[in-house]
Design an enzyme around this catalytic site. Structure first.
Site, PDB file in Angstrom:
ATOM      1  N   ASP A  51     -18.426  42.616   3.229  1.00  0.00           N
ATOM      2  CA  ASP A  51     -18.192  41.862   4.460  1.00  0.00           C
ATOM      3  C   ASP A  51     -16.730  41.456   4.600  1.00  0.00           C
ATOM      4  O   ASP A  51     -15.933  41.599   3.670  1.00  0.00           O
ATOM      5  CB  ASP A  51     -19.064  40.603   4.472  1.00  0.00           C
ATOM      6  CG  ASP A  51     -20.546  40.909   4.599  1.00  0.00           C
ATOM      7  OD1 ASP A  51     -20.881  41.936   5.223  1.00  0.00           O
ATOM      8  OD2 ASP A  51     -21.361  40.122   4.076  1.00  0.00           O
ATOM      9  N   TYR A  90     -21.220  42.429  -9.096  1.00  0.00           N
ATOM     10  CA  TYR A  90     -20.284  41.570  -8.370  1.00  0.00           C
ATOM     11  C   TYR A  90     -19.841  40.416  -9.261  1.00  0.00           C
ATOM     12  O   TYR A  90     -20.560  40.004 -10.168  1.00  0.00           O
ATOM     13  CB  TYR A  90     -20.941  40.974  -7.126  1.00  0.00           C
ATOM     14  CG  TYR A  90     -21.145  41.934  -5.979  1.00  0.00           C
ATOM     15  CD1 TYR A  90     -20.230  42.000  -4.925  1.00  0.00           C
ATOM     16  CD2 TYR A  90     -22.262  42.763  -5.925  1.00  0.00           C
ATOM     17  CE1 TYR A  90     -20.425  42.862  -3.855  1.00  0.00           C
ATOM     18  CE2 TYR A  90     -22.461  43.633  -4.868  1.00  0.00           C
ATOM     19  CZ  TYR A  90     -21.540  43.675  -3.831  1.00  0.00           C
ATOM     20  OH  TYR A  90     -21.736  44.537  -2.779  1.00  0.00           O
TER      21      TYR A  90
END
EC number: 5.4.99.12
Length: 262
Positions: free
Chosen positions: A51, A109
């Site tokens: 994003d 992540y």
């Protein structure tokens, strides 16, 4: 021929990975640089679409081309034509069965929180700032309730387009490094905003507003409205993508910066 690349990027200047009309994206900049070297239009496929504001140190992409270039030419040429906040880390020729997204078996992540009463001036777009003291040990304890194959509806964005909320969370570790707290999380795949929503709930535990067991209750409740707020994009990094060993893809330090791989 099909080429795989690993890239890193500072996402602060981009409206996410995916090309969009009238805004700058990482995909757009990478494709422009590749087209200069290939002398033909190039379209890339990525392992995970990040994003706006989210960074990457281990994003993997692939593209097809009719242009024959030595691998060092791709590496040097593409980096020479990229903005300073995007860089290629490795290049490898692969056969046409390889797909950056569908061949991947897991993504990893890291979310980095600068936990200090005062905001940071240096690296301010690379970390999320939280001023109240957080207990990283309690956050780690809470995260263990999420391990395994579960329905992550409580940590899924309302507009998530994934067909199923079920994901297999392989690893979640929370550690403190001075003023920095690192949330390291790996799963076969992630629903939209999953890492940031999990982080928001772990922060509630870390600040003492909820007990670690609350996270288990959230998971079982399957209600996004009950979980913590979505954490900011700035602290999130896609650091690694796993592929079957037969692809023999290069390995590089995960990062970001000084953080160890384990």
């Amino acid at each position: 021929m099909r080429i795989a690349l690993c890239i890193e990027y500072d996402g602060a200047s981009y409206h996410g990975w995916q090309s969009q009309k009238d805004v700058t994206s990482v995909q757009e900049e990478l494709e422009k640089a590749l087209m200069v070297v290939a002398n033909e239009p190039i379209e890339v496929m990525c392992a995970g679409r990040t994003d706006a504001g989210v960074h990457g140190t281990g994003q993997v992409v692939h593209f097809d081309t009719n242009s024959v270039r030595k691998l060092p030419v791709w590496m040097v040429g593409v980096n020479a034509n990229l903005p300073k906040n995007i860089a290629v880390r490795w290049v490898k020729e692969v056969n046409e069965d390889f797909h950056a997204r569908f061949t991947a078996t897991a993504r990893r992540y890291r979310y980095i929180i600068f936990n200090n009463r005062q905001r940071p001036a240096i690296f301010s777009h690379g970390v999320s700032h939280y001023h109240e003291t957080l207990d990283a040990d309690l956050m780690h304890e809470a995260g263990q309730y999420l391990l395994g194959e579960n329905d992550f509806t409580s940590f899924r964005a309302v507009r998530c387009q994934s067909r199923t909320p079920w994901r297999n969370l392989i690893h979640l570790k929370v550690t403190r490094h001075g003023d920095f707290i690192v949330i390291d999380i790996k799963a076969n795949a992630f629903v939209h905003h999953m890492v940031r929503n999990i982080t928001g709930s772990l922060i509630e535990v870390g600040r003492g507003k909820q007990k670690p067991e609350w996270v288990q209750w959230l998971l079982e409740a399957k209600d996004r409205k009950l979980a913590g707020a979505t954490a900011k994009a700035e602290g999130l990094y896609l650091i690694d993508v796993d592929y079957p060993k037969e692809w023999d893809l290069p390995r590089v330090p995960l990062g970001p910066l000084f953080l160890p791989d384990n």
